[in-house]
Design a protein around this motif. Sequence first.
Motif, PDB file in Angstrom:
ATOM      1  N   VAL A 109       8.022   0.503 -12.834  1.00 40.73           N
ATOM      2  CA  VAL A 109       6.972  -0.444 -11.943  1.00 40.73           C
ATOM      3  C   VAL A 109       7.613  -0.921 -11.577  1.00 40.73           C
ATOM      4  O   VAL A 109       7.468  -0.915 -10.177  1.00 40.73           O
ATOM      5  N   SER A 110       8.993  -1.609 -11.628  1.00 36.69           N
ATOM      6  CA  SER A 110      10.221  -1.913 -10.493  1.00 36.69           C
ATOM      7  C   SER A 110      10.631  -0.898  -9.657  1.00 36.69           C
ATOM      8  O   SER A 110      10.543  -0.474  -8.227  1.00 36.69           O
ATOM      9  N   PHE A 111      10.106   0.865  -9.378  1.00 39.44           N
ATOM     10  CA  PHE A 111      10.769   1.301  -9.219  1.00 39.44           C
ATOM     11  C   PHE A 111       8.918   2.300  -8.074  1.00 39.44           C
ATOM     12  O   PHE A 111       9.734   2.299  -6.891  1.00 39.44           O
ATOM     13  N   LEU A 112       8.261   1.811  -8.449  1.00 41.86           N
ATOM     14  CA  LEU A 112       7.079   2.107  -7.670  1.00 41.86           C
ATOM     15  C   LEU A 112       6.863   1.457  -6.985  1.00 41.86           C
ATOM     16  O   LEU A 112       6.025   1.083  -5.562  1.00 41.86           O
ATOM     17  N   ASN A 113       7.027  -0.202  -6.812  1.00 46.36           N
ATOM     18  CA  ASN A 113       6.710  -1.438  -6.011  1.00 46.36           C
ATOM     19  C   ASN A 113       7.957  -1.278  -4.866  1.00 46.36           C
ATOM     20  O   ASN A 113       8.156  -1.614  -4.156  1.00 46.36           O
ATOM     21  N   ALA A 114       8.852  -0.362  -5.086  1.00 45.78           N
ATOM     22  CA  ALA A 114       9.924  -0.509  -4.110  1.00 45.78           C
ATOM     23  C   ALA A 114       9.241  -0.017  -3.098  1.00 45.78           C
ATOM     24  O   ALA A 114      10.233   0.196  -1.779  1.00 45.78           O
ATOM     25  N   GLY A 115       8.315   0.991  -3.124  1.00 43.04           N
ATOM     26  CA  GLY A 115       7.832   1.715  -1.591  1.00 43.04           C
ATOM     27  C   GLY A 115       7.106   1.119  -1.041  1.00 43.04           C
ATOM     28  O   GLY A 115       7.577  -0.635  -0.381  1.00 43.04           O
ATOM     29  N   ASN A 116       5.421   1.416  -0.505  1.00 42.14           N
ATOM     30  CA  ASN A 116       4.783   0.391  -0.127  1.00 42.14           C
ATOM     31  C   ASN A 116       3.872  -1.004  -0.460  1.00 42.14           C
ATOM     32  O   ASN A 116       3.146  -1.952  -0.559  1.00 42.14           O
ATOM     33  N   GLY A 117       4.156  -0.909  -2.024  1.00 40.74           N
ATOM     34  CA  GLY A 117       3.669  -2.074  -2.736  1.00 40.74           C
ATOM     35  C   GLY A 117       2.571  -1.174  -3.590  1.00 40.74           C
ATOM     36  O   GLY A 117       1.212  -1.739  -4.005  1.00 40.74           O
ATOM     37  N   TYR A 118       2.716  -0.224  -3.236  1.00 47.22           N
ATOM     38  CA  TYR A 118       1.368   0.595  -4.018  1.00 47.22           C
ATOM     39  C   TYR A 118       1.976   1.980  -4.411  1.00 47.22           C
ATOM     40  O   TYR A 118       2.696   2.367  -4.296  1.00 47.22           O
ATOM     41  N   PHE A 119       1.384   2.727  -4.902  1.00 48.61           N
ATOM     42  CA  PHE A 119       1.936   3.939  -6.079  1.00 48.61           C
ATOM     43  C   PHE A 119       1.957   5.235  -4.750  1.00 48.61           C
ATOM     44  O   PHE A 119       1.043   5.253  -4.181  1.00 48.61           O
ATOM     45  N   GLY A 120       3.214   5.540  -4.747  1.00 46.41           N
ATOM     46  CA  GLY A 120       3.518   6.727  -3.925  1.00 46.41           C
ATOM     47  C   GLY A 120       3.962   6.383  -2.564  1.00 46.41           C
ATOM     48  O   GLY A 120       3.492   4.595  -2.325  1.00 46.41           O
ATOM     49  N   THR A 121       3.422   6.983  -1.240  1.00 46.63           N
ATOM     50  CA  THR A 121       4.005   6.696  -0.380  1.00 46.63           C
ATOM     51  C   THR A 121       2.928   6.162   0.367  1.00 46.63           C
ATOM     52  O   THR A 121       3.196   5.454   1.560  1.00 46.63           O
ATOM     53  N   GLU A 122       1.989   6.844   0.530  1.00 48.44           N
ATOM     54  CA  GLU A 122       0.489   7.029   0.989  1.00 48.44           C
ATOM     55  C   GLU A 122      -0.602   5.245   0.489  1.00 48.44           C
ATOM     56  O   GLU A 122      -0.427   5.700  -1.190  1.00 48.44           O
ATOM     57  N   PRO A 123      -1.313   4.440   0.819  1.00 50.93           N
ATOM     58  CA  PRO A 123      -2.062   4.035  -0.136  1.00 50.93           C
ATOM     59  C   PRO A 123      -3.018   5.055  -1.009  1.00 50.93           C
ATOM     60  O   PRO A 123      -3.724   5.243  -0.496  1.00 50.93           O
ATOM     61  N   PHE A 124      -3.375   4.286  -2.604  1.00 45.78           N
ATOM     62  CA  PHE A 124      -4.235   4.702  -3.458  1.00 45.78           C
ATOM     63  C   PHE A 124      -5.504   4.684  -2.722  1.00 45.78           C
ATOM     64  O   PHE A 124      -5.857   3.234  -2.154  1.00 45.78           O
ATOM     65  N   ASN A 125      -6.124   5.540  -2.787  1.00 43.39           N
ATOM     66  CA  ASN A 125      -7.714   5.493  -2.226  1.00 43.39           C
ATOM     67  C   ASN A 125      -8.047   6.131  -3.748  1.00 43.39           C
ATOM     68  O   ASN A 125      -8.569   7.331  -4.066  1.00 43.39           O
ATOM     69  N   SER A 126      -9.156   5.043  -4.045  1.00 43.82           N
ATOM     70  CA  SER A 126     -10.511   5.447  -5.193  1.00 43.82           C
ATOM     71  C   SER A 126     -11.392   6.252  -4.877  1.00 43.82           C
ATOM     72  O   SER A 126     -12.032   7.243  -6.349  1.00 43.82           O
ATOM     73  N   ALA A 127     -11.627   6.256  -3.567  1.00 45.13           N
ATOM     74  CA  ALA A 127     -13.090   7.598  -3.285  1.00 45.13           C
ATOM     75  C   ALA A 127     -12.149   9.111  -3.091  1.00 45.13           C
ATOM     76  O   ALA A 127     -13.169   9.261  -4.136  1.00 45.13           O
ATOM     77  N   GLU A 128     -10.994   9.417  -2.843  1.00 45.95           N
ATOM     78  CA  GLU A 128     -11.108  10.573  -3.117  1.00 45.95           C
ATOM     79  C   GLU A 128     -10.793  10.860  -4.637  1.00 45.95           C
ATOM     80  O   GLU A 128     -11.209  11.566  -5.397  1.00 45.95           O
ATOM     81  N   SER A 129      -9.988   9.791  -5.549  1.00 46.12           N
ATOM     82  CA  SER A 129      -9.839  10.121  -7.165  1.00 46.12           C
ATOM     83  C   SER A 129     -11.609  10.209  -8.264  1.00 46.12           C
ATOM     84  O   SER A 129     -11.601  10.567  -8.713  1.00 46.12           O
ATOM     85  N   GLY A 130     -12.640   9.243  -7.176  1.00 43.84           N
ATOM     86  CA  GLY A 130     -13.618   9.202  -7.707  1.00 43.84           C
ATOM     87  C   GLY A 130     -13.271   7.996  -8.787  1.00 43.84           C
ATOM     88  O   GLY A 130     -14.250   8.250  -9.878  1.00 43.84           O
ATOM     89  N   ASP A 131     -11.972   7.273  -8.377  1.00 42.22           N
ATOM     90  CA  ASP A 131     -12.015   6.790  -9.405  1.00 42.22           C
ATOM     91  C   ASP A 131     -13.131   4.895  -9.503  1.00 42.22           C
ATOM     92  O   ASP A 131     -13.569   5.056  -7.865  1.00 42.22           O
TER      93      ASP A 131
END
Length: 156
Positions: A109-131
């Motif tokens: 979690v600390s590693f993931l939060n070290a980025g932009n505050g989201y998972f990965g470098t791009e913002p998480f898009n729930s519409a793309e994942s169907g979540d």
Amino acid sequence: MGSLSGTSSGSSLLRSSASEEDLQQLMDQRKRKRMISNRESARRSRMRKQKHLDDLTSQVAQLRRENNQIITGISVTTQQYLNVEGENSILRAQLAELSHRLESLNEIVSFLNAGNGYFGTEPFNSAESGDEFSSNSWNCVYLNQPIMASTDLLQY
């Protein structure tokens, strides 16, 4: 006169022997009475001794029963102690495992939060994942919270 004195000495001899006989009978009677009394006293003493022995035998039996109950209780308590000690060992092992997992997850979690505050470098898009969750539900406040776990979550 001579016959008179002869009869008087004979009668005193009779009286003397009669009184000796009476005295002997009296002594014999006292002796028998004392013997009977001694026998009765000895009988009472033997009865007291027997009663005391019976009481002690009964007390020994009672103490043995109590001793067996105590030994049984100690056995049960020892078995319960060993069971609890075994459960504690399992719980300690589970606690160590969960603590290790929690530490690893907090590092992730600390590693993931070290980025932009989201998972990965791009913002998480729930519409793309169907979540069904929207991207707003993944707020940074929740991501910065440490993961807490308890031992009852882990079932082997």
